[in-house]
Enzyme design. Sequence first.
Site, short mmCIF file in Angstrom:
data_model
loop_
_atom_site.label_atom_id
_atom_site.label_comp_id
_atom_site.label_asym_id
_atom_site.label_seq_id
_atom_site.Cartn_x
_atom_site.Cartn_y
_atom_site.Cartn_z
N ASP A 283 -7.31 -2.18 -6.90
CA ASP A 283 -7.70 -2.81 -5.80
C ASP A 283 -7.90 -4.30 -5.97
O ASP A 283 -8.33 -4.87 -7.02
CB ASP A 283 -8.81 -2.10 -5.34
CG ASP A 283 -9.12 -2.47 -3.69
OD1 ASP A 283 -8.32 -2.04 -3.03
OD2 ASP A 283 -9.94 -3.39 -3.48
N ARG B 206 -3.17 6.75 1.22
CA ARG B 206 -3.73 8.01 1.90
C ARG B 206 -2.77 8.84 3.02
O ARG B 206 -3.06 9.70 3.45
CB ARG B 206 -4.96 7.36 2.81
CG ARG B 206 -5.98 7.37 1.68
CD ARG B 206 -7.38 6.69 2.57
NE ARG B 206 -7.07 5.31 3.31
CZ ARG B 206 -7.63 4.71 3.86
NH1 ARG B 206 -8.86 5.11 4.20
NH2 ARG B 206 -7.24 3.53 4.53
N ARG C 50 -7.13 12.32 -5.24
CA ARG C 50 -8.32 11.56 -5.18
C ARG C 50 -9.49 12.53 -5.07
O ARG C 50 -10.29 12.43 -5.57
CB ARG C 50 -8.22 10.55 -3.76
CG ARG C 50 -9.35 9.92 -3.59
CD ARG C 50 -9.42 9.28 -2.10
NE ARG C 50 -10.26 8.17 -2.12
CZ ARG C 50 -11.78 8.48 -1.74
NH1 ARG C 50 -12.12 9.53 -1.81
NH2 ARG C 50 -12.24 7.37 -1.47
N ARG D 47 0.77 -1.17 -0.05
CA ARG D 47 -0.07 0.02 -0.19
C ARG D 47 0.85 1.28 0.12
O ARG D 47 0.55 2.24 0.75
CB ARG D 47 -0.95 -0.05 1.18
CG ARG D 47 -1.69 -1.39 1.28
CD ARG D 47 -2.69 -1.63 0.12
NE ARG D 47 -3.78 -0.61 0.18
CZ ARG D 47 -5.16 -1.04 0.93
NH1 ARG D 47 -5.17 -1.96 1.57
NH2 ARG D 47 -5.93 -0.16 0.72
O1 CP3 Z 1 -0.12 -1.41 -2.63
C1 CP3 Z 1 -0.37 -0.37 -3.20
O2 CP3 Z 1 -0.10 1.03 -3.04
C2 CP3 Z 1 -1.19 -0.84 -4.59
C3 CP3 Z 1 -2.61 -0.47 -4.54
C4 CP3 Z 1 -3.79 -1.49 -3.49
C5 CP3 Z 1 -4.87 -0.84 -2.94
N1 CP3 Z 1 -5.54 -1.85 -2.32
C6 CP3 Z 1 -5.37 0.51 -3.10
C7 CP3 Z 1 -6.34 1.01 -1.89
C8 CP3 Z 1 -3.73 -2.72 -3.02
C9 CP3 Z 1 -2.37 -3.72 -3.34
C10 CP3 Z 1 -4.86 -3.09 -2.42
C11 CP3 Z 1 -4.97 -4.21 -1.80
C12 CP3 Z 1 -6.22 -4.71 -1.14
N2 CP3 Z 1 -7.45 -4.07 -1.01
C13 CP3 Z 1 -6.32 -5.64 0.03
C14 CP3 Z 1 -5.24 -6.51 0.12
C15 CP3 Z 1 -4.13 -6.30 1.21
C16 CP3 Z 1 -4.39 -5.49 2.57
O3 CP3 Z 1 -4.38 -4.37 2.71
O4 CP3 Z 1 -4.93 -6.41 3.31
C17 CP3 Z 1 -7.79 -5.62 0.62
C18 CP3 Z 1 -8.05 -6.44 1.83
C19 CP3 Z 1 -8.28 -4.51 -0.13
C20 CP3 Z 1 -9.67 -4.03 0.02
C21 CP3 Z 1 -9.68 -2.60 0.18
N3 CP3 Z 1 -9.55 -1.54 -0.39
C22 CP3 Z 1 -10.25 -2.01 1.58
C23 CP3 Z 1 -10.60 -3.00 2.88
C24 CP3 Z 1 -9.97 -0.49 1.58
C25 CP3 Z 1 -10.46 0.34 2.62
C26 CP3 Z 1 -9.49 0.35 3.82
C27 CP3 Z 1 -8.07 0.96 3.26
O5 CP3 Z 1 -7.33 0.05 3.69
O6 CP3 Z 1 -7.90 1.88 2.73
C28 CP3 Z 1 -9.66 -0.44 0.15
C29 CP3 Z 1 -9.63 1.04 -0.53
C30 CP3 Z 1 -8.20 1.11 -1.00
N4 CP3 Z 1 -7.38 0.32 -1.97
C31 CP3 Z 1 -7.63 2.33 -0.90
C32 CP3 Z 1 -6.52 2.14 -1.30
C33 CP3 Z 1 -5.36 3.33 -1.59
C34 CP3 Z 1 -8.17 3.49 0.10
C35 CP3 Z 1 -9.25 4.19 -0.83
C36 CP3 Z 1 -9.69 5.79 -0.78
O7 CP3 Z 1 -8.83 6.48 -1.16
O8 CP3 Z 1 -10.26 6.22 0.01
#
Ligand code: CP3
Length: 355
Positions: free
Chosen positions: A77, A31, A40, A27
């Site tokens: 995502d 944020r 965003r 990640r």
């Molecule tokens: O690693 C990176 O920088 C690449 C981008 C990436 C995102 N999500 C961007 C994102 C990756 C590899 C993920 C994987 C992801 N997404 C997982 C597996 C890894 C982990 O953290 O366990 C999971 C479970 C998700 C599902 C997900 N997406 C959740 C639960 C959420 C909300 C909470 C959170 O962690 O932010 C997201 C949203 C998300 N995915 C954001 C980002 C940058 C934030 C969204 C926003 O800008 O509001």
Amino acid sequence: MSALRNDSLLRALRREPVPRVPVWLMRQAGRYLPEYAALRARAGSFMALATTPSLATEVTLQPLERFDLDAAILFSDILTIPDAMGLGLSFAEGEGPRFARTVDDERAIATLVAPDLARLRYVFDAVREIKQALAKRVPLIGFAGSPFTLACYMIEGGSSADFAKVRKMAYARPELLDRLVAINAEAVTSYLGEQIAAGADVVMLFDTWGGLLPAADYARFSLGPMRTILNQLPQDVPTIVFTKHGGNSLASMVESGASCVGLDWTVDVREARRRFGDRVAFQGNLDPIALLTDPATVAAAARSVLDDAGPAPGFIFNLGHGIVPATPPEHVAILVDTVHQASARPVAIAGRVGG
Ligand code: CP3
């Protein structure tokens, strides 16, 4: 691929010597970066960023502009696949993901099919655009969620403290869960195949929730389908498998067919490397909360992980889970520079393995 200017990640994945330990962060775009928050806000939503290849490219590169990272990871995502299956994904500001529809009963699971990859074309277009923008600076990591972790969100309709509906299904209707994860595995296999065709140098499976399962169920519903995927991907592309709280099943993860096993922060990396370091590369595993402290503590914590990992080839520095939004970006700079400086050593003469 060897034409990359910095290929230390690929070398570490092949367990070859590297001039310094490669580092990237789960990640790493997101944020905690003010420039991410600004973009965003301009785009209006997370999905607008993810589905517009030029914006996804800009976000992917943001952390590389600030920090000396050894890899880029596709900005997207894991939930793009269920979205393309028609579940209707949205992210409300400050909340987790939400699906308009769930897949939680016999009928929904019986009629579910792997998505038409044309609906995910924006992802493959982003991979192509990012590769071009990177201009061979570092490798690009593509990724997908594990079939079981995707099933968790599909059944529950969003995040959950304990995913009780999913775990109940594993006991009450295991054949339904088998079918759901099998369809997800089929979808993930072709999705990652397409990311590789578009230029991803490495692919990673994020299994955030497999560690909730009892060991035998982890093997059946989580690791088994991941193994199916890994066996079908092109064998010359390195792969990383990460199960949060998967330390209990380390020996079977090592046998999954992945080039590298990601470790969360609870796992003893010294012990993992001692037992299995001649079989797979390892990636990890600094507690992401350590980044919330202060510069000296961050640097000491990074050195401690490197000490535990030891000098043998096949180690990639990362966090034990995703970076948290409250992380000060300056602490990330200290972490990356500490890893590079503390692990720097002359490259071994070709054919001789250092350490
Ligand atoms: O690693 C990176 O920088 C690449 C981008 C990436 C995102 N999500 C961007 C994102 C990756 C590899 C993920 C994987 C992801 N997404 C997982 C597996 C890894 C982990 O953290 O366990 C999971 C479970 C998700 C599902 C997900 N997406 C959740 C639960 C959420 C909300 C909470 C959170 O962690 O932010 C997201 C949203 C998300 N995915 C954001 C980002 C940058 C934030 C969204 C926003 O800008 O509001």
